[in-house]
Design a protein around this motif. Structure first.
Motif, PDB file in Angstrom:
ATOM      1  N   TYR A  61       0.513  -1.517  -0.384  1.00  0.00           N
ATOM      2  CA  TYR A  61      -0.027   0.096  -0.201  1.00  0.00           C
ATOM      3  C   TYR A  61       1.115   1.216   0.490  1.00  0.00           C
ATOM      4  CZ  TYR A  61      -3.815  -2.911   0.687  1.00  0.00           C
ATOM      5  OH  TYR A  61      -5.165  -3.864   1.086  1.00  0.00           O
ATOM      6  N   PRO A  62       1.496   1.466  -0.945  1.00  0.00           N
ATOM      7  CA  PRO A  62       2.607   2.750  -0.600  1.00  0.00           C
ATOM      8  C   PRO A  62       1.658   4.257  -1.668  1.00  0.00           C
ATOM      9  CG  PRO A  62       2.338   2.297  -2.747  1.00  0.00           C
ATOM     10  CD  PRO A  62       1.742   0.769  -2.046  1.00  0.00           C
ATOM     11  N   ALA A  63       0.060   3.680  -1.610  1.00  0.00           N
ATOM     12  CA  ALA A  63      -0.903   4.924  -1.436  1.00  0.00           C
ATOM     13  C   ALA A  63      -1.067   5.575  -0.144  1.00  0.00           C
ATOM     14  CB  ALA A  63      -2.265   4.885  -1.701  1.00  0.00           C
ATOM     15  N   LEU A  64      -0.640   5.184   1.595  1.00  0.00           N
ATOM     16  CA  LEU A  64      -0.595   5.553   2.416  1.00  0.00           C
ATOM     17  C   LEU A  64       0.490   5.743   3.060  1.00  0.00           C
ATOM     18  CD1 LEU A  64      -3.400   2.542   3.242  1.00  0.00           C
ATOM     19  CD2 LEU A  64      -4.107   5.060   2.726  1.00  0.00           C
ATOM     20  N   PHE A  65       1.776   5.036   2.665  1.00  0.00           N
ATOM     21  CA  PHE A  65       3.019   4.665   3.774  1.00  0.00           C
ATOM     22  C   PHE A  65       3.719   5.518   3.331  1.00  0.00           C
ATOM     23  CE2 PHE A  65       0.583   0.994   5.272  1.00  0.00           C
ATOM     24  CZ  PHE A  65       0.576   1.766   6.223  1.00  0.00           C
ATOM     25  N   ASP A  66       5.091   5.859   3.968  1.00  0.00           N
ATOM     26  CA  ASP A  66       5.900   6.445   3.395  1.00  0.00           C
ATOM     27  C   ASP A  66       7.364   5.722   4.136  1.00  0.00           C
ATOM     28  OD1 ASP A  66       5.599   8.726   1.291  1.00  0.00           O
ATOM     29  OD2 ASP A  66       5.867   9.895   3.001  1.00  0.00           O
ATOM     30  N   ILE A  67       8.183   5.844   3.386  1.00  0.00           N
ATOM     31  CA  ILE A  67       9.682   4.897   3.564  1.00  0.00           C
ATOM     32  C   ILE A  67      10.732   5.730   3.280  1.00  0.00           C
ATOM     33  CG2 ILE A  67      11.011   2.742   3.663  1.00  0.00           C
ATOM     34  CD1 ILE A  67       9.103   1.188   2.859  1.00  0.00           C
ATOM     35  N   ASP A  68      11.339   5.782   4.802  1.00  0.00           N
ATOM     36  CA  ASP A  68      12.436   7.485   4.238  1.00  0.00           C
ATOM     37  C   ASP A  68      13.285   7.070   5.029  1.00  0.00           C
ATOM     38  OD1 ASP A  68      13.821   9.516   3.242  1.00  0.00           O
ATOM     39  OD2 ASP A  68      13.188  10.826   4.695  1.00  0.00           O
ATOM     40  N   GLU A  69      14.795   6.958   4.768  1.00  0.00           N
ATOM     41  CA  GLU A  69      15.833   6.585   5.394  1.00  0.00           C
ATOM     42  C   GLU A  69      15.648   5.313   6.577  1.00  0.00           C
ATOM     43  OE1 GLU A  69      16.995   9.855   7.411  1.00  0.00           O
ATOM     44  OE2 GLU A  69      17.829  10.762   5.144  1.00  0.00           O
ATOM     45  N   GLY A  70      14.661   4.111   6.190  1.00  0.00           N
ATOM     46  CA  GLY A  70      13.993   3.151   6.622  1.00  0.00           C
ATOM     47  C   GLY A  70      13.737   3.794   7.043  1.00  0.00           C
ATOM     48  N   LEU A  71      13.025   4.664   8.082  1.00  0.00           N
ATOM     49  CA  LEU A  71      11.728   5.165   8.870  1.00  0.00           C
ATOM     50  C   LEU A  71      10.303   4.609   7.926  1.00  0.00           C
ATOM     51  CD1 LEU A  71      13.029   7.206  10.930  1.00  0.00           C
ATOM     52  CD2 LEU A  71      12.934   4.961  11.386  1.00  0.00           C
ATOM     53  N   VAL A  72       9.312   3.970   8.550  1.00  0.00           N
ATOM     54  CA  VAL A  72       7.579   3.999   7.976  1.00  0.00           C
ATOM     55  C   VAL A  72       7.057   4.940   9.029  1.00  0.00           C
ATOM     56  CG1 VAL A  72       6.089   2.388   7.767  1.00  0.00           C
ATOM     57  CG2 VAL A  72       7.985   1.396   7.411  1.00  0.00           C
ATOM     58  N   CYS A  73       5.885   5.829   8.066  1.00  0.00           N
ATOM     59  CA  CYS A  73       5.125   6.743   8.585  1.00  0.00           C
ATOM     60  C   CYS A  73       3.735   6.682   7.608  1.00  0.00           C
ATOM     61  CB  CYS A  73       5.892   7.775   9.054  1.00  0.00           C
ATOM     62  SG  CYS A  73       6.016   8.937   7.294  1.00  0.00           S
ATOM     63  N   PHE A  74       3.379   7.420   7.745  1.00  0.00           N
ATOM     64  CA  PHE A  74       1.740   7.404   7.352  1.00  0.00           C
ATOM     65  C   PHE A  74       2.012   8.322   6.180  1.00  0.00           C
ATOM     66  CE2 PHE A  74      -0.421   5.490  11.394  1.00  0.00           C
ATOM     67  CZ  PHE A  74      -0.894   4.313   9.721  1.00  0.00           C
ATOM     68  N   ASN A  75       2.207   8.151   5.398  1.00  0.00           N
ATOM     69  CA  ASN A  75       2.012   9.929   4.127  1.00  0.00           C
ATOM     70  C   ASN A  75       0.802  10.607   4.018  1.00  0.00           C
ATOM     71  OD1 ASN A  75       0.205   8.749   2.693  1.00  0.00           O
ATOM     72  ND2 ASN A  75       1.423   7.783   1.192  1.00  0.00           N
ATOM     73  N   PRO A  76       0.439  11.535   3.757  1.00  0.00           N
ATOM     74  CA  PRO A  76      -0.622  12.481   3.395  1.00  0.00           C
ATOM     75  C   PRO A  76      -1.403  11.778   3.611  1.00  0.00           C
ATOM     76  CG  PRO A  76       1.539  14.069   3.055  1.00  0.00           C
ATOM     77  CD  PRO A  76       1.663  12.392   3.053  1.00  0.00           C
ATOM     78  N   TYR A  77      -1.933  11.078   2.197  1.00  0.00           N
ATOM     79  CA  TYR A  77      -2.996  10.380   1.918  1.00  0.00           C
ATOM     80  C   TYR A  77      -3.459   9.579   3.038  1.00  0.00           C
ATOM     81  CZ  TYR A  77      -6.434   8.078  -0.740  1.00  0.00           C
ATOM     82  OH  TYR A  77      -7.718   7.658  -0.654  1.00  0.00           O
ATOM     83  N   GLY A  78      -2.974   9.025   3.892  1.00  0.00           N
ATOM     84  CA  GLY A  78      -3.009   8.109   4.695  1.00  0.00           C
ATOM     85  C   GLY A  78      -3.227   8.385   6.249  1.00  0.00           C
ATOM     86  N   GLU A  79      -2.104  10.305   6.222  1.00  0.00           N
ATOM     87  CA  GLU A  79      -3.408  10.589   7.390  1.00  0.00           C
ATOM     88  C   GLU A  79      -4.091  11.179   6.944  1.00  0.00           C
ATOM     89  OE1 GLU A  79      -2.133  11.556  10.075  1.00  0.00           O
ATOM     90  OE2 GLU A  79       0.559  10.952  10.334  1.00  0.00           O
TER      91      GLU A  79
END
Length: 200
Positions: free
Chosen positions: A166-184
């Motif tokens: 579900y790349p539409a919901l999550f960001d992976i940056d420098e090995g860290l996962v968070c919700f992206n704006p659409y997920g938020e």
């Protein structure tokens, strides 16, 4: 362009979203006066706090808030009689504005700067994540909401599969996962928020 095409009502209602920066507020006040005077419109202003210099998690949350406010405004309109144009402000507002419009079935209107006599209409692409997704992954989603950032390597295989699928919901940056704006944005919507609440 709408007036020339006889598609503008005599007393339109206009909602302007603007950033809470000095430039954003000044531009909104100027546009308010011009639109009110030239088109006999009722204009409402909505300020949004977005600072593109913020860290990723905070910026994603701010963009999610903007998307939620925009969504709340679009609920009261009708895609067949509302001209939706997410232009101006930060470019990120245009991109995520389109997503919110598409989410509610609104086409996006756009006028090319060099040829302002032509109105381009970008159709809405169907966007939605079924509620069962949130119910099926409720423990992981709650954990990520609580921590904001989780190292990808700390996720179990199932959780990594969810993030990868579900790349539409999550960001992976420098090995860290968070919700992206659409997920938020989705997590701020009532229908998804209630599916994440603890059942008593």
């Amino acid at each position: 362009v709408l007036r020339k095409q006889n598609k503008l009502s005599d007393q339109p209602n206009v909602i302007l979203f603007h950033t809470e920066t000095l430039g954003g507020r000044l531009a909104a006040k100027l546009m308010h006066k011009v639109i009110e005077h030239d088109f006999g419109a009722t204009v409402r202003l909505h300020g949004v706090a977005i600072d593109v210099k913020n860290e990723r998690v905070q910026l994603n949350s701010q963009i999610g808030d903007y998307m939620k406010k925009l969504s709340d405004a679009l609920i009261w309109g009708d895609p067949t009689s509302t001209c939706f144009a997410p232009i101006g402000g930060y470019k990120v507002m245009t991109s995520f504005g389109y997503i919110v419009g598409a989410f509610h079935g609104y086409p996006t209107a756009y006028v090319q700067e060099e040829a302002q006599h032509r109105l381009h209409i970008i159709p809405p692409v169907p966007l939605d994540i079924p509620e069962v997704f949130f119910e099926a992954h409720v423990d992981f989603i709650r954990r990520l909401r609580k921590k904001d950032l989780i190292p990808y390597d700390d996720l179990n295989y199932h959780e990594q599969t969810v993030v990868d699928s579900y790349p539409a919901l999550f960001d992976i940056d420098e090995g860290l996962v968070c919700f992206n704006p659409y997920g938020e944005f989705l997590l701020k919507r009532e229908q998804y928020r209630t599916s994440l609440e603890t059942k008593v």
